[in-house]
Design an enzyme around this catalytic site. Structure first.
Site, PDB file in Angstrom:
ATOM      1  N   ASP A  33      -2.614 -16.973  13.145  1.00  0.00           N
ATOM      2  CA  ASP A  33      -2.262 -16.634  14.524  1.00  0.00           C
ATOM      3  C   ASP A  33      -3.028 -17.485  15.551  1.00  0.00           C
ATOM      4  O   ASP A  33      -4.126 -17.959  15.277  1.00  0.00           O
ATOM      5  CB  ASP A  33      -2.564 -15.144  14.754  1.00  0.00           C
ATOM      6  CG  ASP A  33      -1.810 -14.587  15.943  1.00  0.00           C
ATOM      7  OD1 ASP A  33      -0.935 -15.288  16.481  1.00  0.00           O
ATOM      8  OD2 ASP A  33      -2.108 -13.450  16.335  1.00  0.00           O
ATOM      9  N   GLY A  34      -2.428 -17.635  16.726  1.00  0.00           N
ATOM     10  CA  GLY A  34      -3.123 -18.265  17.849  1.00  0.00           C
ATOM     11  C   GLY A  34      -2.681 -19.681  18.168  1.00  0.00           C
ATOM     12  O   GLY A  34      -3.245 -20.315  19.066  1.00  0.00           O
ATOM     13  N   ARG A  46       3.956 -25.193  23.007  1.00  0.00           N
ATOM     14  CA  ARG A  46       3.577 -24.313  21.900  1.00  0.00           C
ATOM     15  C   ARG A  46       3.729 -25.000  20.540  1.00  0.00           C
ATOM     16  O   ARG A  46       2.936 -24.787  19.629  1.00  0.00           O
ATOM     17  CB  ARG A  46       4.460 -23.051  21.902  1.00  0.00           C
ATOM     18  CG  ARG A  46       4.218 -22.110  23.055  1.00  0.00           C
ATOM     19  CD  ARG A  46       5.203 -20.940  22.987  1.00  0.00           C
ATOM     20  NE  ARG A  46       5.131 -20.236  21.703  1.00  0.00           N
ATOM     21  CZ  ARG A  46       4.207 -19.335  21.391  1.00  0.00           C
ATOM     22  NH1 ARG A  46       3.289 -18.996  22.275  1.00  0.00           N
ATOM     23  NH2 ARG A  46       4.203 -18.753  20.205  1.00  0.00           N
ATOM     24  N   HIS A  50       1.575 -25.334  16.738  1.00  0.00           N
ATOM     25  CA  HIS A  50       2.006 -25.159  15.342  1.00  0.00           C
ATOM     26  C   HIS A  50       1.698 -26.417  14.531  1.00  0.00           C
ATOM     27  O   HIS A  50       1.294 -26.339  13.377  1.00  0.00           O
ATOM     28  CB  HIS A  50       3.508 -24.851  15.289  1.00  0.00           C
ATOM     29  CG  HIS A  50       3.869 -23.558  15.958  1.00  0.00           C
ATOM     30  ND1 HIS A  50       3.178 -22.388  15.723  1.00  0.00           N
ATOM     31  CD2 HIS A  50       4.843 -23.241  16.855  1.00  0.00           C
ATOM     32  CE1 HIS A  50       3.710 -21.411  16.446  1.00  0.00           C
ATOM     33  NE2 HIS A  50       4.716 -21.904  17.147  1.00  0.00           N
ATOM     34  N   THR A  79      10.092 -12.044   9.511  1.00  0.00           N
ATOM     35  CA  THR A  79      11.478 -11.623   9.784  1.00  0.00           C
ATOM     36  C   THR A  79      11.688 -11.425  11.290  1.00  0.00           C
ATOM     37  O   THR A  79      12.820 -11.441  11.762  1.00  0.00           O
ATOM     38  CB  THR A  79      11.804 -10.306   9.029  1.00  0.00           C
ATOM     39  OG1 THR A  79      10.695  -9.412   9.168  1.00  0.00           O
ATOM     40  CG2 THR A  79      12.054 -10.543   7.552  1.00  0.00           C
ATOM     41  N   ARG A  84      12.137 -15.736  18.496  1.00  0.00           N
ATOM     42  CA  ARG A  84      11.552 -16.782  19.355  1.00  0.00           C
ATOM     43  C   ARG A  84      12.644 -17.746  19.827  1.00  0.00           C
ATOM     44  O   ARG A  84      13.706 -17.833  19.212  1.00  0.00           O
ATOM     45  CB  ARG A  84      10.474 -17.534  18.582  1.00  0.00           C
ATOM     46  CG  ARG A  84       9.330 -16.614  18.227  1.00  0.00           C
ATOM     47  CD  ARG A  84       8.174 -17.356  17.636  1.00  0.00           C
ATOM     48  NE  ARG A  84       7.090 -16.393  17.439  1.00  0.00           N
ATOM     49  CZ  ARG A  84       5.805 -16.672  17.451  1.00  0.00           C
ATOM     50  NH1 ARG A  84       5.409 -17.910  17.624  1.00  0.00           N
ATOM     51  NH2 ARG A  84       4.906 -15.741  17.282  1.00  0.00           N
ATOM     52  N   LEU A 144      -4.189 -23.104  -7.983  1.00  0.00           N
ATOM     53  CA  LEU A 144      -3.902 -22.172  -6.892  1.00  0.00           C
ATOM     54  C   LEU A 144      -2.396 -21.953  -6.716  1.00  0.00           C
ATOM     55  O   LEU A 144      -1.622 -22.914  -6.723  1.00  0.00           O
ATOM     56  CB  LEU A 144      -4.463 -22.776  -5.594  1.00  0.00           C
ATOM     57  CG  LEU A 144      -4.100 -22.053  -4.297  1.00  0.00           C
ATOM     58  CD1 LEU A 144      -4.954 -20.805  -4.113  1.00  0.00           C
ATOM     59  CD2 LEU A 144      -4.269 -22.961  -3.082  1.00  0.00           C
ATOM     60  N   ARG A 201      -7.311 -12.725   9.747  1.00  0.00           N
ATOM     61  CA  ARG A 201      -6.474 -12.939  10.920  1.00  0.00           C
ATOM     62  C   ARG A 201      -7.314 -13.539  12.039  1.00  0.00           C
ATOM     63  O   ARG A 201      -8.150 -12.855  12.645  1.00  0.00           O
ATOM     64  CB  ARG A 201      -5.825 -11.641  11.401  1.00  0.00           C
ATOM     65  CG  ARG A 201      -4.917 -11.913  12.606  1.00  0.00           C
ATOM     66  CD  ARG A 201      -3.985 -10.780  12.943  1.00  0.00           C
ATOM     67  NE  ARG A 201      -2.971 -11.253  13.874  1.00  0.00           N
ATOM     68  CZ  ARG A 201      -1.821 -10.663  14.118  1.00  0.00           C
ATOM     69  NH1 ARG A 201      -1.512  -9.552  13.498  1.00  0.00           N
ATOM     70  NH2 ARG A 201      -0.957 -11.178  14.975  1.00  0.00           N
ATOM     71  N   ILE A 208      -1.744  -5.678  11.514  1.00  0.00           N
ATOM     72  CA  ILE A 208      -1.206  -6.177  10.241  1.00  0.00           C
ATOM     73  C   ILE A 208       0.144  -6.889  10.430  1.00  0.00           C
ATOM     74  O   ILE A 208       0.540  -7.722   9.604  1.00  0.00           O
ATOM     75  CB  ILE A 208      -1.162  -5.028   9.200  1.00  0.00           C
ATOM     76  CG1 ILE A 208      -0.838  -5.511   7.788  1.00  0.00           C
ATOM     77  CG2 ILE A 208      -0.189  -3.939   9.590  1.00  0.00           C
ATOM     78  CD1 ILE A 208      -1.961  -6.170   7.084  1.00  0.00           C
ATOM     79  N   GLU A 220      -9.532  -5.934   2.161  1.00  0.00           N
ATOM     80  CA  GLU A 220     -10.559  -6.028   3.198  1.00  0.00           C
ATOM     81  C   GLU A 220      -9.989  -6.906   4.310  1.00  0.00           C
ATOM     82  O   GLU A 220      -9.341  -7.917   4.032  1.00  0.00           O
ATOM     83  CB  GLU A 220     -11.831  -6.680   2.638  1.00  0.00           C
ATOM     84  CG  GLU A 220     -12.501  -5.876   1.545  1.00  0.00           C
ATOM     85  CD  GLU A 220     -13.039  -4.539   2.037  1.00  0.00           C
ATOM     86  OE1 GLU A 220     -13.460  -4.457   3.200  1.00  0.00           O
ATOM     87  OE2 GLU A 220     -13.020  -3.577   1.244  1.00  0.00           O
TER      88      GLU A 220
HETATM   89  C1  FPP Z   1       1.524 -17.574  14.956  1.00  0.00           C
HETATM   90  O1  FPP Z   1       1.012 -18.142  16.138  1.00  0.00           O
HETATM   91  C2  FPP Z   1       2.031 -18.622  14.074  1.00  0.00           C
HETATM   92  C3  FPP Z   1       3.290 -18.681  13.595  1.00  0.00           C
HETATM   93  C4  FPP Z   1       4.302 -17.668  13.907  1.00  0.00           C
HETATM   94  C5  FPP Z   1       3.740 -19.800  12.744  1.00  0.00           C
HETATM   95  C6  FPP Z   1       2.754 -20.372  11.785  1.00  0.00           C
HETATM   96  C7  FPP Z   1       3.309 -21.620  11.241  1.00  0.00           C
HETATM   97  C8  FPP Z   1       2.634 -22.784  11.048  1.00  0.00           C
HETATM   98  C9  FPP Z   1       1.194 -22.911  11.274  1.00  0.00           C
HETATM   99  C10 FPP Z   1       3.336 -24.038  10.624  1.00  0.00           C
HETATM  100  C11 FPP Z   1       4.555 -23.966   9.767  1.00  0.00           C
HETATM  101  C12 FPP Z   1       4.304 -23.555   8.373  1.00  0.00           C
HETATM  102  C13 FPP Z   1       4.181 -24.356   7.280  1.00  0.00           C
HETATM  103  C14 FPP Z   1       3.985 -23.714   5.957  1.00  0.00           C
HETATM  104  C15 FPP Z   1       4.209 -25.819   7.322  1.00  0.00           C
HETATM  105  P1  FPP Z   1       1.696 -17.777  17.535  1.00  0.00           P
HETATM  106  O2  FPP Z   1       2.745 -18.766  17.802  1.00  0.00           O
HETATM  107  O3  FPP Z   1       2.185 -16.358  17.495  1.00  0.00           O
HETATM  108  O4  FPP Z   1       0.474 -17.931  18.502  1.00  0.00           O
HETATM  109  P2  FPP Z   1       0.227 -17.095  19.841  1.00  0.00           P
HETATM  110  O5  FPP Z   1       0.048 -15.660  19.429  1.00  0.00           O
HETATM  111  O6  FPP Z   1      -1.026 -17.699  20.358  1.00  0.00           O
HETATM  112  O7  FPP Z   1       1.413 -17.331  20.726  1.00  0.00           O
END
Ligand code: FPP
Length: 256
Positions: A33-34, A46, A50, A79, A84, A144, A201, A208, A220
């Site tokens: 997240d973030g 944004r 990513h 899901t 978005r 892994l 997280r 969650i 944990e």
């Molecule tokens: C949450 O941050 C992140 C996501 C919903 C996407 C995570 C995906 C990637 C890091 C890349 C794609 C995956 C792979 C496996 C290559 P947010 O967008 O909700 O952040 P915010 O809460 O700060 O808006």
């Protein structure tokens, strides 16, 4: 065996933490997240957040392999993430394709097995194709298991499991009296995997969010204000160190 690492959760911290290599969590789940907030802080779109998040994935997968983590589940697309803007959804799908194209050989050389949880049939066909190639190439590896949660939701997973179990009941493949935790688990995407031990997280949120609902019964939780693009292997070490210093009783009492 112990390994010693710099404790860099706080930038000014120069202390050392010791990680017990005999008690590495078997299964780590990460809610990455973030990314959006990280990009916003830098006046970037944004999607750049990513993109930076993918760099973190690269480092953390490598470190988990080195530490001997057996399963790493990354919450990459839920899901609910279809809600978005389509531009962001497309960017995430493209990043997945790019990541697999670019990293597959190295992942394979590092003995990583690529797996997914979630309904990937709803992903664009180009993603499905790359994933299929990745499954095929890495299926005989023994290191892994990199478990990408894609179009994954814990409630959706449980509902699917119930429906498919109900069908088996109707067809007489199982009998109701035999259904227990273990049997039910075999209907989940994570069948044959151990429950998640540690859920990480970053970004300051403490919830969650529909991730591994069944499998996290005794997990944990570890939270940090660090945003995912800034998450480094030192944060992983600290999360594992904290995990190892918790008292996991699984509802029982500690035997002395
Ligand atoms: C949450 O941050 C992140 C996501 C919903 C996407 C995570 C995906 C990637 C890091 C890349 C794609 C995956 C792979 C496996 C290559 P947010 O967008 O909700 O952040 P915010 O809460 O700060 O808006």
């Amino acid at each position: 065996m112990w390994k010693f690492f710099r404790n860099k959760e706080n930038i000014n911290d120069t202390s050392i933490i010791s990680v017990n290599m005999n008690n590495i969590p078997k299964h780590i789940g990460i809610i990455m997240d973030g990314n959006g907030r990280w990009a916003k802080e830098k006046n970037l779109p944004r999607t750049m957040g990513h993109k930076a998040g993918v760099e973190t994935i690269r480092d953390i997968v490598k470190e988990c392999s080195t530490l001997g983590v057996k399963y790493l589940t990354l919450y990459a697309f839920s899901t609910e993430n279809w809600k978005r803007p389509s531009q962001e959804v497309n960017a995430l799908m493209n990043l997945l394709v790019e990541y697999l194209k670019k990293e597959l050989d190295e992942l394979h050389n590092n003995n990583v097995i690529i797996n997914t949880i979630g309904n990937i049939k709803k992903l664009p066909s180009v993603c499905q194709k790359e994933l299929k190639d990745a499954f095929e190439k890495t299926k005989n590896n023994s290191g892994l298991v990199l478990n990408l949660a894609l179009n994954y939701g814990g409630r959706d997973e449980i509902l699917r499991a119930i429906k498919s179990m109900y069908k088996d009941l109707q067809e007489g493949k199982i009998i109701i009296d035999n259904i227990d935790d273990e049997v039910f688990s075999t209907y989940l995407y994570t069948a044959n995997m151990p429950d998640v031990d540690l859920i990480i997280r970053p970004s300051g949120e403490q919830r969650i969010s529909n991730f591994l609902l069944w499998q996290s019964a005794y997990a944990e939780f570890w939270y940090s204000d660090i945003k995912w693009p800034d998450f480094k292997k030192e944060h992983l070490h600290k999360a594992i160190y904290d995990y190892q210093n918790r008292d996991r009783r699984f509802g029982g009492v500690k035997h002395k």
